[in-house]
Design a protein around this motif. Structure first.
Motif, PDB file in Angstrom:
ATOM      1  N   UNK A 121      31.803  17.829 -19.080  1.00  0.00           N
ATOM      2  CA  UNK A 121      32.798  17.397 -19.266  1.00  0.00           C
ATOM      3  C   UNK A 121      34.701  18.260 -18.783  1.00  0.00           C
ATOM      4  N   UNK A 122      34.040  19.283 -19.150  1.00  0.00           N
ATOM      5  CA  UNK A 122      34.448  20.386 -19.307  1.00  0.00           C
ATOM      6  C   UNK A 122      34.335  21.388 -17.595  1.00  0.00           C
ATOM      7  N   UNK A 123      34.043  20.930 -17.050  1.00  0.00           N
ATOM      8  CA  UNK A 123      33.985  21.722 -15.166  1.00  0.00           C
ATOM      9  C   UNK A 123      34.857  22.195 -14.864  1.00  0.00           C
ATOM     10  N   UNK A 124      35.463  22.940 -14.795  1.00  0.00           N
ATOM     11  CA  UNK A 124      36.486  23.386 -13.603  1.00  0.00           C
ATOM     12  C   UNK A 124      37.777  23.799 -14.948  1.00  0.00           C
ATOM     13  N   UNK A 125      37.143  23.464 -16.014  1.00  0.00           N
ATOM     14  CA  UNK A 125      38.489  23.802 -17.125  1.00  0.00           C
ATOM     15  C   UNK A 125      38.445  25.578 -18.146  1.00  0.00           C
TER      16      UNK A 125
END
Length: 375
Positions: A121-125
């Motif tokens: 859900x937070x890949x790249x964040x």
């Protein structure tokens, strides 16, 4: 200054054994606090934490509260910092019962899939543990199991890296059963009604809360007045993929009411390494509820500006709001802040428009037909 395994004496039959915070960079797992209590001739352990050192501290605390002729081991939820020493139940040398929440069995059996789901859900964040941008990664392998960053998706590397800290991991023992194998009880405490289970002739009450994660329970020790929130009190916004913000806030409000009625006297939890009494506990719980409202208000303001919201942009401003409001929580770091931000977007009714990394989120369109609103 406290250290892993230190204990706080609540009374002559109750100890809070203190854990530690998470520090992935230095290979330090977080370890949840555990309660050790004697109810008559029954030893009660609420959570078993992680690491061999904490296991030894639990044994010392149990011996200190002896003698006892039977044991009850209660797992509040299935996260690794609470369950790694669960097979300690097999070593107590007396008849023992061990209970875990049924809704957390999947993550206890397969924690990798659970954490991959959370990190996807937070890949790249936010930088993920084990990724190329994470300084704690072994550059020769990229992960604890020898996979390379080129061959393994970042969420899987992150899950592998985090779970490698919680070794040995022994979540089950010979006597492990689920709470749900027992008949569900209506548990009345003061003017409130809960659903859950009682043990030791009602001296130990296990109450379903299910906010921090799907199976979470809280524990009330009647005779010493301790209410153990475990991780329901970790912060104003739940971070995990299976967190339920309404249930978190409902549990906090109910517990505050128990303190106001005098049905609970001492508040403990999984990670703040503190024992709060009476009015102090109510103030703490009210503060968490107020923070939840303030965070949601801040998130709402940040999403009013356009129909579409870029998560990375929202996260940067949401993190600023967290800092400005002084909102804390267990193990504060960029990863958990990103997880909270995604949950807050979902709480406001927004949904991702695609599966792409950092895809826009928006509110689903309300389709209006010529004959009137859709059913």
């Amino acid at each position: 200054m406290t250290a892993l395994g230190d204990s706080v004496e609540i009374d002559d039959r109750t100890l809070l054994v203190l854990g530690q915070g998470l520090d992935v960079t230095h290979d330090q797992p977080d370890v949840a606090n555990a309660l050790v209590h004697r109810a008559g001739d029954t030893l009660v352990l609420v959570d078993t934490g992680a690491t061999a050192a904490f296991r030894s501290a639990l044994r010392d605390a149990a011996d200190r509260l002896g003698p006892w002729s039977r044991a009850l081991v209660l797992t509040t939820h299935g996260h690794p910092d609470h369950i790694a020493n669960n097979d300690l139940a097999d070593e107590l040398g007396v008849p023992v019962e061990h209970y875990v929440p049924a809704l957390d069995l999947d993550q206890m059996r397969d924690p990798t899939s659970y954490w991959v789901r959370s990190f996807q859900r937070i890949t790249g964040l936010a930088p993920l543990p084990g990724s190329a941008t994470d300084s704690s990664t072994d550059s020769s392998t990229g992960s604890a199991n020898g996979s390379t960053p080129e061959s393994t998706p970042a969420p899987a590397l992150a899950a592998d890296r985090v779970l490698s800290l919680f070794q040995p991991m022994r979540p089950f023992g010979a006597t492990t059963r689920t709470f749900e194998e027992r008949p569900l009880e209506r548990v009345r405490i003061g003017s409130l009604r809960f659903s859950g289970w009682t043990f030791a002739d009602g001296a130990v009450r296990v109450l379903r809360s299910q906010g921090h994660c799907a199976g979470h329970v809280i524990v009330h020790l009647r005779d010493c007045g301790v209410l153990h929130l475990s991780d329901e009190g970790n912060g104003a916004c739940g971070a995990m993929a299976d967190a339920d913000q309404l249930k978190i806030q409902t549990a906090l409000g109910a517990v505050a009411h128990l303190f106001q009625e005098g049905e609970a006297e001492l508040l403990t939890d999984g990670h703040t390494f503190a024992v709060r009494r009476g009015a102090e506990a109510v103030t703490h719980l009210d503060g968490l509820l107020e923070q939840a409202s303030l965070l949601q208000t801040a998130a709402l303001e940040l999403t009013r500006e356009s129909r579409q919201v870029r998560p990375s942009t929202f996260l940067a401003r949401f993190a600023e709001a967290i800092a400005a409001l002084g909102v804390g929580g267990a193990n504060p770091n960029a990863m958990f802040t990103a997880m909270m931000a995604v949950n807050q977007l979902r709480e406001l009714g927004l949904r991702p428009e695609s599966d792409a990394i950092d895809a826009y989120w928006s509110r689903p369109a309300l389709r209006i037909h010529a004959s009137g609103p859709a059913a």
